[in-house]
Scaffold this motif. Structure first.
Motif, mmCIF file in Angstrom:
data_model
loop_
_atom_site.group_PDB
_atom_site.id
_atom_site.type_symbol
_atom_site.label_atom_id
_atom_site.label_comp_id
_atom_site.label_asym_id
_atom_site.label_seq_id
_atom_site.Cartn_x
_atom_site.Cartn_y
_atom_site.Cartn_z
ATOM 1 N N THR A 1 0.663 1.110 6.125
ATOM 2 C CA THR A 1 1.482 0.957 7.337
ATOM 3 C C THR A 1 2.137 -0.455 7.086
ATOM 4 O O THR A 1 1.942 -1.174 6.236
ATOM 5 N N ASP A 2 3.055 -0.875 7.950
ATOM 6 C CA ASP A 2 3.906 -2.080 7.970
ATOM 7 C C ASP A 2 2.746 -3.113 8.151
ATOM 8 O O ASP A 2 2.781 -4.075 7.662
ATOM 9 N N SER A 3 1.781 -2.849 9.067
ATOM 10 C CA SER A 3 0.866 -4.107 9.383
ATOM 11 C C SER A 3 -0.090 -4.246 8.117
ATOM 12 O O SER A 3 -0.346 -5.360 7.996
ATOM 13 N N GLN A 4 -0.510 -3.159 7.470
ATOM 14 C CA GLN A 4 -1.221 -3.317 6.174
ATOM 15 C C GLN A 4 -0.456 -3.981 5.150
ATOM 16 O O GLN A 4 -0.976 -4.819 4.386
ATOM 17 N N LEU B 1 -1.491 -7.346 3.289
ATOM 18 C CA LEU B 1 -1.501 -7.553 1.809
ATOM 19 C C LEU B 1 -0.517 -8.979 1.486
ATOM 20 O O LEU B 1 -1.275 -9.828 0.497
ATOM 21 N N ALA B 2 0.445 -8.989 1.741
ATOM 22 C CA ALA B 2 1.449 -9.857 1.354
ATOM 23 C C ALA B 2 1.065 -11.113 1.895
ATOM 24 O O ALA B 2 1.391 -12.226 0.975
ATOM 25 N N HIS B 3 0.799 -11.443 2.896
ATOM 26 C CA HIS B 3 0.301 -12.843 3.416
ATOM 27 C C HIS B 3 -0.906 -13.249 3.078
ATOM 28 O O HIS B 3 -1.178 -14.589 3.011
ATOM 29 N N ASN B 4 -1.987 -12.366 2.834
ATOM 30 C CA ASN B 4 -3.244 -12.860 2.777
ATOM 31 C C ASN B 4 -3.858 -12.653 1.330
ATOM 32 O O ASN B 4 -4.343 -13.255 0.621
ATOM 33 N N LEU B 5 -3.725 -11.266 0.700
ATOM 34 C CA LEU B 5 -4.352 -10.964 -0.588
ATOM 35 C C LEU B 5 -3.738 -11.438 -1.639
ATOM 36 O O LEU B 5 -4.341 -12.261 -2.434
ATOM 37 N N ILE B 6 -2.312 -11.436 -1.945
ATOM 38 C CA ILE B 6 -1.720 -11.735 -3.026
ATOM 39 C C ILE B 6 -1.751 -13.097 -3.182
ATOM 40 O O ILE B 6 -1.998 -13.737 -4.491
ATOM 41 N N TRP C 1 7.715 -8.432 0.838
ATOM 42 C CA TRP C 1 7.206 -8.043 2.235
ATOM 43 C C TRP C 1 7.808 -6.842 2.538
ATOM 44 O O TRP C 1 9.005 -6.516 2.975
ATOM 45 N N LYS C 2 7.332 -5.812 2.060
ATOM 46 C CA LYS C 2 7.895 -4.388 2.319
ATOM 47 C C LYS C 2 7.333 -3.726 3.573
ATOM 48 O O LYS C 2 6.375 -3.984 4.358
ATOM 49 N N ASN C 3 8.324 -2.910 4.323
ATOM 50 C CA ASN C 3 8.184 -2.203 5.429
ATOM 51 C C ASN C 3 8.950 -0.922 5.302
ATOM 52 O O ASN C 3 9.844 -0.620 4.707
ATOM 53 N N PHE C 4 8.517 0.182 6.390
ATOM 54 C CA PHE C 4 9.111 1.281 6.358
ATOM 55 C C PHE C 4 10.644 1.323 6.833
ATOM 56 O O PHE C 4 11.404 1.997 6.290
ATOM 57 N N TYR D 1 2.097 -0.745 -3.327
ATOM 58 C CA TYR D 1 2.094 -1.884 -3.826
ATOM 59 C C TYR D 1 1.467 -1.647 -5.346
ATOM 60 O O TYR D 1 0.255 -0.935 -5.309
ATOM 61 N N THR D 2 1.723 -2.502 -6.243
ATOM 62 C CA THR D 2 0.900 -2.514 -7.437
ATOM 63 C C THR D 2 0.473 -3.975 -7.625
ATOM 64 O O THR D 2 1.254 -4.842 -7.426
ATOM 65 N N ILE D 3 -0.794 -4.228 -8.010
ATOM 66 C CA ILE D 3 -1.373 -5.348 -7.855
ATOM 67 C C ILE D 3 -1.778 -5.907 -9.454
ATOM 68 O O ILE D 3 -2.875 -4.800 -9.839
#
Length: 162
Positions: free
Chosen positions: A98-101, A105-110, A137-140, A149-151
């Motif tokens: 989803t957009d929030s997920q 991911l973009a703000h916290n995990l990467i 930062w992807k969104n629908f 994403y690919t990590i």
């Protein structure tokens, strides 16, 4: 209020919910958890606020080993290998987000500097370093499709073979 307990393979969640049906848990009218997710890997990481979070990897995970060989030459100038180091690297594909997920991911995990990979099938947990140096930062709305994403990570510890 309904009480529920569910185990997703990553964590066990026990909470007081206003509504629980099938794979969806609702708190105060807002969907918070989808317990129907499945994946073979999870990443545990320190988020931007300094707390621990987890992210389930629902797509495929591909391992590639970088091998460094150490050799010496003996008196007859014959090369002999005496050791090799294996550095496992993993290409991890998320499921549809989803957009929030995607934002989490973009703000916290990467950007996280402390990350652990957990192979849920083998129950192996080990430190990893995220090798990605940028994140989109992807969104629908922008993509006009569901996003994933690919990590890319490498194991924090090399394997030594003699």
């Amino acid at each position: 209020m309904n009480y529920f307990s569910t185990s997703s393979g990553v964590t066990t969640l026990e909470a007081q919910a206003s509504y629980y049906s099938g794979n969806t848990v609702v708190f105060d009218g807002v969907i918070k958890y989808d317990t129907g997710c499945c994946g073979d890997w999870a990443l545990y990481y320190i988020n931007a606020r300094g707390g621990w979070d987890s992210f389930l990897i629902e797509g495929k995970v591909k391992r590639t080993d970088a091998i460094t060989r150490y050799e010496y030459s003996n008196a007859s100038n014959t090369k002999k290998q005496y050791m090799s180091e294996v550095e496992p690297a993993y290409e991890m594909h998320t499921g549809w987000l989803t957009d929030s997920q995607s934002e989490i991911l973009a703000h916290n995990l990467i950007p996280s500097v402390k990350v652990y990979a957990h192979n849920l099938n083998e129950n192996k947990l080990f430190p990893v370093v995220i090798k990605d140096t940028s994140v989109e930062w992807k969104n629908f709305k922008n993509e006009k499709k569901l996003v994933s994403y690919t990590i890319n990570v490498v194991a924090g510890d090399k394997e030594t073979r003699r």
